[in-house]
Design an enzyme around this catalytic site. Sequence first.
Site, PDB file in Angstrom:
ATOM      1  N   ARG A  34      15.620   7.106  -4.326  1.00  0.00           N
ATOM      2  CA  ARG A  34      14.556   8.095  -4.122  1.00  0.00           C
ATOM      3  C   ARG A  34      13.280   7.686  -4.853  1.00  0.00           C
ATOM      4  O   ARG A  34      13.341   7.212  -5.992  1.00  0.00           O
ATOM      5  CB  ARG A  34      15.016   9.480  -4.595  1.00  0.00           C
ATOM      6  CG  ARG A  34      16.173   9.982  -3.760  1.00  0.00           C
ATOM      7  CD  ARG A  34      16.480  11.438  -3.923  1.00  0.00           C
ATOM      8  NE  ARG A  34      17.662  11.735  -3.113  1.00  0.00           N
ATOM      9  CZ  ARG A  34      17.635  11.912  -1.787  1.00  0.00           C
ATOM     10  NH1 ARG A  34      16.480  11.899  -1.150  1.00  0.00           N
ATOM     11  NH2 ARG A  34      18.749  12.125  -1.115  1.00  0.00           N
ATOM     12  N   ILE A  36      10.106   8.047  -7.018  1.00  0.00           N
ATOM     13  CA  ILE A  36       9.914   8.862  -8.229  1.00  0.00           C
ATOM     14  C   ILE A  36       8.824   9.927  -8.028  1.00  0.00           C
ATOM     15  O   ILE A  36       8.857  10.967  -8.662  1.00  0.00           O
ATOM     16  CB  ILE A  36       9.597   7.937  -9.443  1.00  0.00           C
ATOM     17  CG1 ILE A  36       9.937   8.615 -10.748  1.00  0.00           C
ATOM     18  CG2 ILE A  36       8.182   7.424  -9.419  1.00  0.00           C
ATOM     19  CD1 ILE A  36       9.983   7.660 -11.937  1.00  0.00           C
ATOM     20  N   ASN A  97       3.746  -1.021   2.696  1.00  0.00           N
ATOM     21  CA  ASN A  97       2.435  -1.525   2.309  1.00  0.00           C
ATOM     22  C   ASN A  97       2.546  -2.975   1.866  1.00  0.00           C
ATOM     23  O   ASN A  97       3.503  -3.349   1.183  1.00  0.00           O
ATOM     24  CB  ASN A  97       1.874  -0.686   1.164  1.00  0.00           C
ATOM     25  CG  ASN A  97       1.572   0.730   1.599  1.00  0.00           C
ATOM     26  OD1 ASN A  97       0.961   0.942   2.650  1.00  0.00           O
ATOM     27  ND2 ASN A  97       2.011   1.717   0.829  1.00  0.00           N
ATOM     28  N   HIS A 110       9.305  -3.074  -0.082  1.00  0.00           N
ATOM     29  CA  HIS A 110       9.964  -1.773   0.039  1.00  0.00           C
ATOM     30  C   HIS A 110       9.463  -1.102   1.300  1.00  0.00           C
ATOM     31  O   HIS A 110       8.277  -1.121   1.596  1.00  0.00           O
ATOM     32  CB  HIS A 110       9.720  -0.885  -1.181  1.00  0.00           C
ATOM     33  CG  HIS A 110       8.294  -0.817  -1.634  1.00  0.00           C
ATOM     34  ND1 HIS A 110       7.661  -1.859  -2.281  1.00  0.00           N
ATOM     35  CD2 HIS A 110       7.366   0.171  -1.527  1.00  0.00           C
ATOM     36  CE1 HIS A 110       6.409  -1.517  -2.559  1.00  0.00           C
ATOM     37  NE2 HIS A 110       6.206  -0.297  -2.095  1.00  0.00           N
TER      38      HIS A 110
HETATM   39  P1  5GP Z   1       3.548   1.189  -2.653  1.00  0.00           P
HETATM   40  O1  5GP Z   1       2.223   1.828  -2.937  1.00  0.00           O
HETATM   41  O2  5GP Z   1       3.717  -0.121  -3.367  1.00  0.00           O
HETATM   42  O3  5GP Z   1       3.859   1.133  -1.194  1.00  0.00           O
HETATM   43  O4  5GP Z   1       4.627   2.219  -3.205  1.00  0.00           O
HETATM   44  C1  5GP Z   1       5.274   2.107  -4.428  1.00  0.00           C
HETATM   45  C2  5GP Z   1       6.121   3.348  -4.574  1.00  0.00           C
HETATM   46  O5  5GP Z   1       7.002   3.156  -5.661  1.00  0.00           O
HETATM   47  C3  5GP Z   1       5.320   4.628  -4.862  1.00  0.00           C
HETATM   48  O6  5GP Z   1       5.584   5.595  -3.855  1.00  0.00           O
HETATM   49  C4  5GP Z   1       5.816   5.065  -6.248  1.00  0.00           C
HETATM   50  O7  5GP Z   1       5.936   6.458  -6.351  1.00  0.00           O
HETATM   51  C5  5GP Z   1       7.161   4.383  -6.341  1.00  0.00           C
HETATM   52  N1  5GP Z   1       7.570   4.028  -7.689  1.00  0.00           N
HETATM   53  C6  5GP Z   1       6.826   3.382  -8.636  1.00  0.00           C
HETATM   54  N2  5GP Z   1       7.540   3.210  -9.750  1.00  0.00           N
HETATM   55  C7  5GP Z   1       8.778   3.725  -9.503  1.00  0.00           C
HETATM   56  C8  5GP Z   1       9.957   3.825 -10.297  1.00  0.00           C
HETATM   57  O8  5GP Z   1      10.039   3.397 -11.445  1.00  0.00           O
HETATM   58  N3  5GP Z   1      11.027   4.420  -9.697  1.00  0.00           N
HETATM   59  C9  5GP Z   1      10.996   4.897  -8.427  1.00  0.00           C
HETATM   60  N4  5GP Z   1      12.099   5.464  -7.936  1.00  0.00           N
HETATM   61  N5  5GP Z   1       9.887   4.821  -7.652  1.00  0.00           N
HETATM   62  C10 5GP Z   1       8.791   4.237  -8.204  1.00  0.00           C
END
Ligand code: 5GP
Length: 127
Positions: A34, A36, A97, A110
């Site tokens: 999930r 965060i 992204n 991801h």
């Molecule tokens: P991006 O902007 O790279 O597509 O998304 C990164 C995602 O990782 C964000 O939605 C952010 O909330 C999530 N995220 C960042 N750090 C952590 C973490 O330590 N644990 C979890 N579960 N999600 C994280």
Amino acid sequence: MPYAYDPENIFAKILRGEIPNDTVMETEHALAFRDIYPQAPEHILVIPKGPYVCYDHFALEASEAEIVDYTRTIGTICKEMGVQPGEGGAGYRLLSNAGEDAIQEVPHLHVHIVAGRNLGRMLQPAK
Ligand code: 5GP
């Protein structure tokens, strides 16, 4: 220029068990947990266990076994959430992204699975 993977990124630390996570599903080649900071009632991140920076890196360089496992993991989670439109579910959105313009925060591939509310249009119009 080939991708350089940073093994100190936060998802690499999650994979090594150095940071806790709320696991939804784990397979040989993938981990789903999930987000965060959820942006919808359901907000799950699915990552490959291999060192891939973003989607094109994975799609072009991962083995077939990794790609099949990863793709099926995403499908299985959608099924288990009950959001498959073909089964009467309300639907979901996949988002990944990559790089600067997409404001990728964590440099480990991801896919976000978001669901559980009307998600609006995919992109805001450019200002
Ligand atoms: P991006 O902007 O790279 O597509 O998304 C990164 C995602 O990782 C964000 O939605 C952010 O909330 C999530 N995220 C960042 N750090 C952590 C973490 O330590 N644990 C979890 N579960 N999600 C994280």
